[in-house]
Design an enzyme around this catalytic site. Structure first.
Site, PDB file in Angstrom:
ATOM      1  N   ARG A  70      46.823  44.050  40.844  1.00 47.64           N
ATOM      2  CA  ARG A  70      46.591  44.473  38.973  1.00 47.64           C
ATOM      3  C   ARG A  70      45.150  45.829  38.217  1.00 47.64           C
ATOM      4  O   ARG A  70      44.204  45.653  39.020  1.00 47.64           O
ATOM      5  CB  ARG A  70      46.401  43.473  38.099  1.00 47.64           C
ATOM      6  N   TYR A 198      53.328  48.691  41.026  1.00 46.48           N
ATOM      7  CA  TYR A 198      52.654  47.473  41.481  1.00 46.48           C
ATOM      8  C   TYR A 198      52.801  46.049  40.984  1.00 46.48           C
ATOM      9  O   TYR A 198      52.919  46.266  39.543  1.00 46.48           O
ATOM     10  CB  TYR A 198      51.238  47.097  41.788  1.00 46.48           C
ATOM     11  N   LYS A 207      53.474  38.389  34.857  1.00 45.06           N
ATOM     12  CA  LYS A 207      52.339  38.186  34.218  1.00 45.06           C
ATOM     13  C   LYS A 207      52.797  38.838  32.797  1.00 45.06           C
ATOM     14  O   LYS A 207      52.253  38.298  32.041  1.00 45.06           O
ATOM     15  CB  LYS A 207      50.917  38.156  35.111  1.00 45.06           C
ATOM     16  N   HIS A 227      48.958  29.560  34.531  1.00 45.16           N
ATOM     17  CA  HIS A 227      48.734  30.050  35.673  1.00 45.16           C
ATOM     18  C   HIS A 227      48.948  29.204  36.804  1.00 45.16           C
ATOM     19  O   HIS A 227      47.210  28.381  37.387  1.00 45.16           O
ATOM     20  CB  HIS A 227      47.354  31.383  35.714  1.00 45.16           C
ATOM     21  N   SER A 249      44.025  34.348  41.603  1.00 43.66           N
ATOM     22  CA  SER A 249      44.820  34.632  42.306  1.00 43.66           C
ATOM     23  C   SER A 249      43.762  34.608  43.329  1.00 43.66           C
ATOM     24  O   SER A 249      42.904  34.680  44.126  1.00 43.66           O
ATOM     25  CB  SER A 249      44.274  35.938  41.610  1.00 43.66           C
ATOM     26  N   CYS A 251      43.768  32.407  45.330  1.00 42.33           N
ATOM     27  CA  CYS A 251      42.567  31.147  46.251  1.00 42.33           C
ATOM     28  C   CYS A 251      43.373  30.222  46.677  1.00 42.33           C
ATOM     29  O   CYS A 251      43.473  29.418  46.728  1.00 42.33           O
ATOM     30  CB  CYS A 251      42.041  31.221  44.491  1.00 42.33           C
ATOM     31  N   LYS A 253      47.046  28.891  46.092  1.00 48.58           N
ATOM     32  CA  LYS A 253      48.168  28.454  45.258  1.00 48.58           C
ATOM     33  C   LYS A 253      50.031  28.177  46.198  1.00 48.58           C
ATOM     34  O   LYS A 253      50.099  27.162  46.019  1.00 48.58           O
ATOM     35  CB  LYS A 253      48.444  28.992  43.363  1.00 48.58           C
ATOM     36  N   ASP A 278      53.673  29.491  40.628  1.00 54.04           N
ATOM     37  CA  ASP A 278      51.923  31.145  40.311  1.00 54.04           C
ATOM     38  C   ASP A 278      52.175  30.476  38.870  1.00 54.04           C
ATOM     39  O   ASP A 278      51.052  30.543  38.416  1.00 54.04           O
ATOM     40  CB  ASP A 278      52.751  32.213  40.730  1.00 54.04           C
ATOM     41  N   ARG A 367      51.950  42.020  49.520  1.00 54.12           N
ATOM     42  CA  ARG A 367      52.281  40.938  49.028  1.00 54.12           C
ATOM     43  C   ARG A 367      54.031  40.777  50.215  1.00 54.12           C
ATOM     44  O   ARG A 367      54.435  41.826  50.791  1.00 54.12           O
ATOM     45  CB  ARG A 367      52.517  41.091  47.272  1.00 54.12           C
TER      46      ARG A 367
HETATM   47  C1  OXD Z   1      47.882  37.619  40.968  1.00 59.13           C
HETATM   48  C2  OXD Z   1      49.643  37.185  41.248  1.00 59.13           C
HETATM   49  O1  OXD Z   1      47.213  38.562  40.343  1.00 59.13           O
HETATM   50  O2  OXD Z   1      50.174  35.936  41.360  1.00 59.13           O
HETATM   51  O3  OXD Z   1      47.462  36.151  40.044  1.00 59.13           O
HETATM   52  O4  OXD Z   1      50.275  37.856  41.784  1.00 59.13           O
HETATM   53 MN    MN Z   2      48.786  34.768  40.095  1.00 55.65          MN
END
Ligand code: OXD
Ligand code: MN
Length: 597
Positions: A70, A198, A207, A227, A249, A251, A253, A278, A367
């Site tokens: 992003r 992306y 998002k 989030h 992001s 971390c 989740k 997410d 990803r």
């Molecule tokens: C982020 C994602 O960047 O979930 O938070 O892709």
């Molecule tokens: Mn995210």
């Protein structure tokens, strides 16, 4: 008779007239459509086949190397008044923004197919789900949206019933970073994204819709778009408590949402159920509790670091029917990334022969995209139209010092302050952030579609008569000792911390009251079978008053940036916390004893 689809048809025609595609394809979400698209992308090189014996149905996509994350600087919230977007967002006036991006869209789909993707965020029959339509010229986006959302004919039928949908217009354009915009017009329920393929910039359901536009809608409709992961924890008595947790992001989740209980817990009958990893939409129920749905139908997770040690469920769900983006490959043509296992990659994420001199083999933000139902711990409750009741909300970030392993907020207002003050070390999920620790309130800094001051006020408004609100906690799995090693093992063992939270929710244990919140008594945290370093637990549960005084000052300075929009209740809460910390008798606080940690 006018149909509720007239507005949709008119908009699709308008976009086609501007972008001039060779063809327009309305996606129905069928298997046949998906097979045809895969064939097309294999031919064009958009997808590369991975080893179909070890990974049936798995493909690799390599992005343009300038388009791998992003980009916050070009992600805009275009509200009529700049103050409504707030200092937390980049802003442009709507008329100027439309003009700028429409000029880029002019003729940009010549020679391409324009795909129209009707999608639903949330279970199709849920009153809390919301629909959108993404128009894109990227078949890779279609393939990902098919995994990440409920997409196709059924979504179109819901749109026809409701006549309401978010408009998302996307083109990869030329992928030139100098011509890249991700624009949101929340007042028009519209997204326009140009110049990036992306995930977070291009899969507009995620998002752009489910967080930025949805948070704006949620404010006026009385709900929250967050989030957050959603995880169900089943205790040996068979009771399931659902926890929603917000971390910035990359971390962890996804790891927390899918964690496998430590051996002893498994023996005793603990189970973990994944509802989402997410995004979480939260609505107050008639009984006063908060209920959550996961608007997504898949996971778009960070690959590096995912392994049988850190997330065995994810490794299992990735051995079939998955799209990998910017990972490396082994000699057997299996997908590979740093941290997966000891094999050596042969080609890196750009398709070059692997050479460590070029950096990591897989891009740090590489990803996987995979259907939620492929996760062994997937919870059927993810399809419950009414959502799941939330017992605890957790905020957390990456903090190598100061911040304890876990603490509980005194009440809802304090919890909102804890969320508003959230900070974390930055990660690879955004390319242009460039600071080490940044404030990331509720982990929503890149995703809140309006002024954070108003957002905090919205959060506070849930504390109303007859509300039965969840407890709020803060966690930090990332605390390090002086030797640079993590003090807490993390991953599956994080269940120990969740267990403590649920004991607090059920009134089964006390806690140490301190100015920053309630800390566990060491004996209430189950550390059986853990081999923590000497003094580690003590450090993890200590309150370092001096450091916290500076932290609260920094939080105050940050929140002051929201000026008049910052709710007075939050200012008062912070002021009281700071006074309590000034006045506190240091020897009464849980102390860090071992000087070496
Ligand atoms: C982020 C994602 O960047 O979930 O938070 O892709
Ligand atoms: Mn995210």
């Amino acid at each position: 008779m006018p149909s509720k689809l007239d507005a949709l048809n008119r908009w699709v025609d308008e976009v086609a007239a501007r972008t001039r595609p060779d063809r327009v394809h309305w996606c129905d979400g069928s298997e046949a459509e998906s097979r045809a698209l895969t064939e097309l992308m294999l031919k064009s090189g958009d997808l590369l086949e991975l080893n179909q014996h070890t990974h049936p149905g798995c493909y690799l996509h390599r992005s343009d190397p300038r388009d791998v994350a992003r980009v916050e600087k070009v992600t805009l919230i275009c509200t009529k008044n700049e103050i409504d977007a707030g200092p937390n967002n980049h802003w442009m006036a709507p008329a100027e923004a439309h003009k700028k991006i429409d000029a880029l869209f002019d003729g940009c789909m010549r020679g391409r197919t324009m795909y129209v993707i009707p999608y639903c965020m949330g279970p199709l029959g849920s009153p809390y789900a919301r629909c959108g339509v993404e128009i894109t010229d990227s078949p890779y986006v279609v393939a990902n949206m098919r995994i990440m959302t409920r997409m196709g004919t059924a979504a179109l039928e819901r749109i026809e019933r409701e006549g309401r949908f978010v408009r998302g217009q996307h083109s990869i354009g030329t992928l030139d970073p100098a011509q890249r915009w991700i624009m949101h017009f929340p007042e028009e329920l519209t997204i326009k994204s140009y110049g990036s393929g992306y995930g977070g910039n291009a899969l507009l359901g995620k998002k752009c819709h489910a967080l930025r536009i949805a948070s704006f809608q949620a404010r006026s409709e009385g709900w929250l778009a967050e989030h957050m992961l959603i995880v169900g924890i089943e205790n040996p008595r068979g009771e399931i408590h659902y926890i929603a947790a917000a971390f910035p992001s990359a971390c962890g989740k996804t790891n927390l949402a899918m964690l496998i209980p430590p051996e002893g817990y498994r023996r005793d009958g603990w189970k973990v159920w994944t509802v989402g990893d997410d995004i979480c939409w939260i609505t107050p129920g008639k009984d006063g509790r908060l209920y959550a749905i996961n608007p997504e139908a898949g996971y778009f997770g960070v690959a590096p670091g995912t392994s049988n040690k850190t997330n065995p469920n994810a490794v299992k769900m990735l051995d079939h029917d998955a799209i990998f983006t910017n990972v490396a490959v082994t000699a057997d043509n299996d997908p590979w990334w740093e941290g997966l296992d000891d094999r050596k990659p042969v080609r890196d994420w750009q398709g070059r022969d692997y050479d460590p001199a070029n950096g990591p083999a897989a891009h740090p933000n590489s990803r996987f995209t995979v259907r939620a139902t492929q996760c062994p711990s997937w919870s059927p409750e993810a399809e419950n139209p009414e959502g799941v009741p939330i017992s605890a909300i957790v905020f957390g970030g990456r903090r190598k010092s100061l911040v304890p392993l876990v603490f509980e907020a005194r009440d809802w207002t304090h919890g909102v302050l804890v969320g508003a003050g959230l900070a974390s070390e930055t990660t690879a999920a955004a390319t242009d952030v460039g600071v080490n620790i940044r404030r990331d309130p509720m982990a929503m800094k890149p995703f809140c579609g309006y002024n954070f001051g108003d957002y905090f006020a919205h959060w506070l408004s849930f504390d109303r008569p007859n509300a039965r609100l969840p407890k709020i906690f803060h966690v930090n799995w990332f605390r390090k000792g002086q030797d640079g090693k993590f003090l807490w093992p993390g991953f599956g063992d994080n269940l120990r911390v969740l267990e403590w939270m649920l004991k607090r929710v059920n009134g089964e244990c006390g806690a140490v009251e301190t100015p920053i919140g309630l800390l566990p008594h060491a004996e209430d945290l189950n550390t059986d079978g853990l081999h923590l370093a000497d003094g580690a637990l003590n450090t993890l549960l200590a309150l370092e008053a001096e450091g916290w005084r500076a932290e609260l000052q920094a939080i105050g300075e940050y929140l002051d940036g929201y000026g008049d929009r910052l709710p007075q209740d939050l200012r008062d809460e912070l002021k009281n916390e700071r006074t309590a910390l000034e006045d506190v008798n240091e020897s009464s606080l849980p102390q860090k004893k071992a000087a070496t940690l």
